[in-house]
Write an enzyme that holds these catalytic residues in place. Sequence first.
Site, short mmCIF file in Angstrom:
data_model
loop_
_atom_site.label_atom_id
_atom_site.label_comp_id
_atom_site.label_asym_id
_atom_site.label_seq_id
_atom_site.Cartn_x
_atom_site.Cartn_y
_atom_site.Cartn_z
N GLU A 90 0.81 -1.20 0.11
CA GLU A 90 -0.03 -0.18 0.01
C GLU A 90 0.99 1.21 -0.02
O GLU A 90 1.87 1.30 0.72
CB GLU A 90 -1.01 0.15 1.08
CG GLU A 90 -2.10 -1.06 0.85
CD GLU A 90 -3.07 -1.29 2.14
OE1 GLU A 90 -4.25 -1.24 2.01
OE2 GLU A 90 -2.38 -1.41 3.29
N CYS A 105 3.47 8.36 1.07
CA CYS A 105 3.88 7.63 2.19
C CYS A 105 4.02 6.26 1.61
O CYS A 105 3.20 5.49 1.01
CB CYS A 105 2.71 7.33 3.24
SG CYS A 105 3.08 6.36 4.46
N CYS A 112 6.35 -7.16 7.34
CA CYS A 112 7.39 -6.70 8.13
C CYS A 112 7.84 -7.61 9.25
O CYS A 112 6.77 -8.28 9.76
CB CYS A 112 7.09 -5.21 8.77
SG CYS A 112 8.10 -4.47 9.92
N CYS A 116 5.47 -5.43 15.65
CA CYS A 116 5.07 -4.60 16.95
C CYS A 116 3.58 -4.97 17.04
O CYS A 116 2.75 -5.03 16.19
CB CYS A 116 5.20 -3.02 16.28
SG CYS A 116 6.88 -2.47 16.02
N CYS A 119 0.60 -2.88 15.30
CA CYS A 119 0.67 -2.37 13.83
C CYS A 119 -0.10 -3.68 12.94
O CYS A 119 0.20 -4.74 12.96
CB CYS A 119 1.95 -2.35 13.40
SG CYS A 119 2.52 -1.89 11.63
N CYS A 331 -1.93 5.77 9.87
CA CYS A 331 -0.79 4.84 10.51
C CYS A 331 -1.11 3.76 10.96
O CYS A 331 -1.84 3.46 11.80
CB CYS A 331 0.11 5.83 11.30
SG CYS A 331 0.39 7.30 10.98
N1 SAH Z 1 8.51 0.46 10.28
C1 SAH Z 1 9.09 1.75 10.33
C2 SAH Z 1 8.18 2.52 9.30
C3 SAH Z 1 6.69 2.21 9.16
S1 SAH Z 1 5.39 2.51 10.43
C4 SAH Z 1 8.33 2.21 11.95
O1 SAH Z 1 7.87 1.39 12.50
O2 SAH Z 1 8.70 3.19 12.23
C5 SAH Z 1 5.19 4.20 10.44
C6 SAH Z 1 4.71 4.65 11.83
O3 SAH Z 1 3.20 4.39 12.06
C7 SAH Z 1 5.55 4.37 12.88
O4 SAH Z 1 5.73 5.38 13.81
C8 SAH Z 1 4.68 3.37 13.60
O5 SAH Z 1 4.97 3.06 15.09
C9 SAH Z 1 3.32 3.86 13.40
N2 SAH Z 1 2.12 2.94 13.77
C10 SAH Z 1 2.19 1.73 13.48
N3 SAH Z 1 0.80 1.14 13.76
C11 SAH Z 1 0.08 2.13 14.25
C12 SAH Z 1 -1.24 2.29 14.96
N4 SAH Z 1 -2.11 1.48 15.01
N5 SAH Z 1 -1.82 3.41 15.23
C13 SAH Z 1 -0.87 4.68 15.05
N6 SAH Z 1 0.56 4.56 14.72
C14 SAH Z 1 1.01 3.44 14.12
FE1 SF4 Z 2 7.29 -3.04 11.08
FE2 SF4 Z 2 4.70 -1.90 11.78
FE3 SF4 Z 2 6.65 -2.22 13.51
FE4 SF4 Z 2 6.89 -0.59 11.48
S1 SF4 Z 2 5.38 -0.44 13.16
S2 SF4 Z 2 8.68 -2.04 12.28
S3 SF4 Z 2 6.12 -1.38 9.96
S4 SF4 Z 2 5.67 -3.79 12.64
#
Ligand code: SAH
Ligand code: SF4
Length: 342
Positions: A90, A105, A112, A116, A119, A331
């Site tokens: 995406e 973006c 990934c 986390c 996410c 995000c």
């Molecule tokens: N993997 C990288 C870049 C992609 S994520 C990273 O983690 O930084 C981009 C941003 O979206 C990151 O700061 C991530 O923590 C945030 N993000 C992920 N899941 C989210 C959620 N459910 N609500 C708000 N932000 C989120």
């Molecule tokens: Fe990967 Fe999502 Fe964690 Fe970013 S926030 S490192 S995309 S699992």
Amino acid sequence: MLTLSGLKLEELEKLMDEFGATKFRAKQIHNWIYTKSVSTIDEMTNLSKDFREELKQKAVVTETKIKVKQVSSDGTIKYLIEYPDGECVETVLMRFDNRANLTACVSSQVGCAVNCSFCATGKRGFIRNLTYAEIIEQVLTIQRDTGLKVTNVVFMGQGEPLLNLKNVLKALEIFNDDFQIGTRRITISTSGIVPKINELAEAELQSTLAISLHAPNHKLRAELMPIENKYPIDELKKALLNYVEKTGRRITVEYILIHGFNDTPEAAKELALLLRDLKCNINLIPYNSVDDTKYKKSTNNDIMQFKYLMEHSGKKVTVRLERGADIDAACGQLRGKVAANE
Ligand code: SAH
Ligand code: SF4
């Protein structure tokens, strides 16, 4: 078939040489790809018809398709882009009112591995790295579809850019040289891959580094991000201090606010203490809901209080505007799969 998009001017010149054509042809093609953003060789109307036919025997502009396009009520557009091997990612285009900026973006990986807990991308696991051509193709797709020129790029889509650093750096070079998007208009967001941050510091990277911190201490961060066990917050902070020293650039600290978990006044004070000697801005991200998680978004009151406490510690703080939540483009909501396939 050779794909023309992703080729730099020198590479196009070499290709034209093989065709017995001039360097000027290469320049024209380059302009059609990166400035006029065409999708087919037929659209390159200042090349002769015969030459276009010859070129079409060997090459195409792109083999990437838009599988799904969704437009949010706030103007955000989300694309599900399909590569020739059938994998999808995406890409989101954000426009901010009263600013001429158009921010793409982009994703750096399919899925990934960092996993986390908050996410949607992480839930899918790691599928594969994107090539640099596949990364820049996302911006070209936006430009072709909208007829607009992207001015800013953030690596905040799917994937961990620092775990695909070689391709991300090459994409950065192409954004710079071929799209004319200045390095300072590009942001790389990372979950905190310490050795790679050190590598970027050595390379004196001039793009903005955004760090997904999300918690003020080891215990809370480990609950959200398994990567904390590999690269704990103390080591991460050392790497960030080193990065600022080597590059002179201010870091962006991203902090998701989750109700009752990391949004308390105590957490704010602990965060302020942790960041007191780091040259950084703070970007607070109200948590966006993702299925199957126990987390909830902070209340507006708690968000404002947290912001106030961080500002009081002397930092510049912004609260990230939620974009495209009605189409799951905000995000953390990117999955890279068609809902019906799930
Ligand atoms: N993997 C990288 C870049 C992609 S994520 C990273 O983690 O930084 C981009 C941003 O979206 C990151 O700061 C991530 O923590 C945030 N993000 C992920 N899941 C989210 C959620 N459910 N609500 C708000 N932000 C989120
Ligand atoms: Fe990967 Fe999502 Fe964690 Fe970013 S926030 S490192 S995309 S699992």
